[in-house]
Design a protein around this motif. Structure first.
Motif, PDB file in Angstrom:
ATOM      1  N   THR A 110       0.829  -1.203   0.000  1.00 17.40           N
ATOM      2  CA  THR A 110       0.000   0.000   0.000  1.00 17.40           C
ATOM      3  C   THR A 110       0.866   1.256   0.000  1.00 17.40           C
ATOM      4  O   THR A 110       0.601   2.208  -0.748  1.00 17.40           O
ATOM      5  CB  THR A 110      -0.930   0.008   1.229  1.00 17.40           C
ATOM      6  OG1 THR A 110      -1.828  -1.104   1.142  1.00 17.40           O
ATOM      7  CG2 THR A 110      -1.733   1.301   1.294  1.00 17.40           C
TER       8      THR A 110
ATOM      9  N   ASP B 178       2.399   1.758  -3.393  1.00 19.65           N
ATOM     10  CA  ASP B 178       1.423   2.334  -4.322  1.00 19.65           C
ATOM     11  C   ASP B 178       1.270   3.838  -4.108  1.00 19.65           C
ATOM     12  O   ASP B 178       1.193   4.608  -5.074  1.00 19.65           O
ATOM     13  CB  ASP B 178       0.043   1.689  -4.133  1.00 19.65           C
ATOM     14  CG  ASP B 178      -0.014   0.247  -4.615  1.00 19.65           C
ATOM     15  OD1 ASP B 178       0.888  -0.160  -5.368  1.00 19.65           O
ATOM     16  OD2 ASP B 178      -0.966  -0.456  -4.236  1.00 19.65           O
ATOM     17  N   SER B 179       1.207   4.248  -2.844  1.00 22.09           N
ATOM     18  CA  SER B 179       0.808   5.622  -2.535  1.00 22.09           C
ATOM     19  C   SER B 179       1.971   6.597  -2.384  1.00 22.09           C
ATOM     20  O   SER B 179       1.758   7.806  -2.447  1.00 22.09           O
ATOM     21  CB  SER B 179      -0.042   5.639  -1.252  1.00 22.09           C
ATOM     22  OG  SER B 179       0.652   5.046  -0.175  1.00 22.09           O
TER      23      SER B 179
ATOM     24  N   SER C 282      -6.222   0.947  -1.867  1.00 25.60           N
ATOM     25  CA  SER C 282      -5.079   0.053  -2.034  1.00 25.60           C
ATOM     26  C   SER C 282      -5.006  -0.956  -0.890  1.00 25.60           C
ATOM     27  O   SER C 282      -4.757  -2.149  -1.111  1.00 25.60           O
ATOM     28  CB  SER C 282      -3.787   0.870  -2.112  1.00 25.60           C
ATOM     29  OG  SER C 282      -2.684   0.052  -2.420  1.00 25.60           O
TER      30      SER C 282
ATOM     31  N   HIS D 285      -5.136  -5.083  -1.554  1.00 22.87           N
ATOM     32  CA  HIS D 285      -4.050  -5.972  -1.146  1.00 22.87           C
ATOM     33  C   HIS D 285      -4.481  -6.904  -0.013  1.00 22.87           C
ATOM     34  O   HIS D 285      -4.058  -8.066   0.035  1.00 22.87           O
ATOM     35  CB  HIS D 285      -2.834  -5.152  -0.724  1.00 22.87           C
ATOM     36  CG  HIS D 285      -2.170  -4.423  -1.847  1.00 22.87           C
ATOM     37  ND1 HIS D 285      -1.751  -5.057  -3.009  1.00 22.87           N
ATOM     38  CD2 HIS D 285      -1.871  -3.104  -2.023  1.00 22.87           C
ATOM     39  CE1 HIS D 285      -1.211  -4.166  -3.826  1.00 22.87           C
ATOM     40  NE2 HIS D 285      -1.273  -2.983  -3.254  1.00 22.87           N
TER      41      HIS D 285
ATOM     42  N   THR E 231      -4.257  -2.643  -8.884  1.00 26.27           N
ATOM     43  CA  THR E 231      -3.885  -1.726  -7.814  1.00 26.27           C
ATOM     44  C   THR E 231      -4.211  -0.290  -8.213  1.00 26.27           C
ATOM     45  O   THR E 231      -4.530   0.008  -9.361  1.00 26.27           O
ATOM     46  CB  THR E 231      -2.378  -1.818  -7.516  1.00 26.27           C
ATOM     47  OG1 THR E 231      -1.654  -1.332  -8.674  1.00 26.27           O
ATOM     48  CG2 THR E 231      -1.960  -3.247  -7.222  1.00 26.27           C
TER      49      THR E 231
ATOM     50  N   ALA F 228      -2.094   1.999  -8.537  1.00 26.40           N
ATOM     51  CA  ALA F 228      -1.090   2.399  -9.534  1.00 26.40           C
ATOM     52  C   ALA F 228      -1.498   1.961 -10.933  1.00 26.40           C
ATOM     53  O   ALA F 228      -1.297   2.685 -11.912  1.00 26.40           O
ATOM     54  CB  ALA F 228       0.271   1.808  -9.166  1.00 26.40           C
TER      55      ALA F 228
END
Length: 292
Positions: free
Chosen positions: A48, A51-52, A98, A102, A199, A201
């Motif tokens: 996570t 991704d962020s 996210s 996940h 995701t 992303a």
């Protein structure tokens, strides 16, 4: 705010994210205390953040601790841009999305995962001032970490690196002598890729690159997704016309993920892109380097 402080030192700051599941029977704190599930919970958090915050750099997890009824994740940011991107994703809800994706995949949940989050820097609750990015960054910068990384996190990071090096399938050419593609993988351009849930992303890359072709991809996805059949695509185009192509594409994949849940796999998006003759966008999402 610059990447350097007035005394020339690199920009750093500390923030704690508190997590609490709202799914019946799913207690993140209890799962992290369970030695059989601890690593999977940590991996959910790590993916996570990747991704962020724009990848694996710019931050480190210092400690994951009991903050009953929350699971606390203490993070040190060493890069202003990574911290800013994380705050923007947190404010938009992308961090929670996210986390949900996940967690469903890695914790093998049979229901949609919803999570409550809270962000604090020292005594400041940042959720109350997310609209003022500079204020949040200042609070984080003033909240300097009081500890080095916990030994438990060192062990989890080592395990994560070992798994990444040893067990994740790598893109490789397919030959007749090779064994069949594993059930958790798919092929694209004679290479094998790990199949996984889409995701945040992926959604962002798709929305940035698909342009006016998003409708074609939507209709390709609609062949196996009931939520995108019939007038659904045209309705999305009408509903988000003022927001532009990025938002229309973003809402398309969001609708697909919401409807399909754990079945919203990367392989289905790549197949839809192939069917729409958008192989370059598929290569970008899969991070395939262009041929020289």
């Amino acid at each position: 705010m610059a990447d350097k402080t007035v005394d020339g030192e690199p920009w750093t700051g500390c923030v704690v994210m508190f997590l609490q599941s709202h799914c019946p029977g799913v207690d993140l704190l209890a799962l992290f205390k369970d030695e059989r599930e601890k690593f999977n919970v940590y991996k959910v958090i790590k993916l996570t953040l990747s991704d962020s915050a724009g990848g694996l750099g710019g931050y480190e997890i210092l400690k994951v601790h009991d903050a009953e009824p929350f699971l606390g994740v203490e993070m040190k940011f060493v890069n202003l841009a990574a911290c800013q991107q994380f705050l923007e994703c947190y404010s938009s809800g992308a961090v929670r999305q996210s986390l949900s994706q996940h967690a469903c995949r890695l914790l093998a949940l049979t229901q949609e995962f919803t999570v409550e989050t809270q962000l604090k820097a020292s005594t400041h609750i940042l959720d109350r001032c997310l609209g003022e990015l500079e204020v949040c960054l200042q609070h984080i910068h003033l909240s300097q970490p009081e500890r080095l990384r916990d030994e438990e996190i060192d062990h989890l990071e080592d395990k994560l690196k070992s798994q990444a090096l040893g067990s994740l399938p790598q893109p490789t050419a397919i030959t007749q002598e090779e064994s069949p593609v594993p059930s958790n993988c798919f092929t694209f351009q004679n290479r094998v890729f790990e199949d996984r849930m889409l995701t945040a992303a992926d959604v962002q890359s798709f929305s940035n690159g698909v342009g006016r072709q998003w409708k074609h991809v939507g209709r390709a996805l609609g062949k196996s997704c009931r939520a995108l059949k019939g007038p659904a695509i045209d309705n999305l185009a009408y509903e988000y016309e003022r927001e532009g192509l990025y938002e229309q594409a973003y809402q398309l994949l969001s609708r697909f993920i919401q409807a399909e849940g754990r079945a919203a796999k990367l392989s289905r998006l790549i197949k839809a892109l192939e069917d729409s003759k958008l192989t370059s966008l598929a290569e970008n999402i899969l991070e395939i380097q262009p041929r020289e």
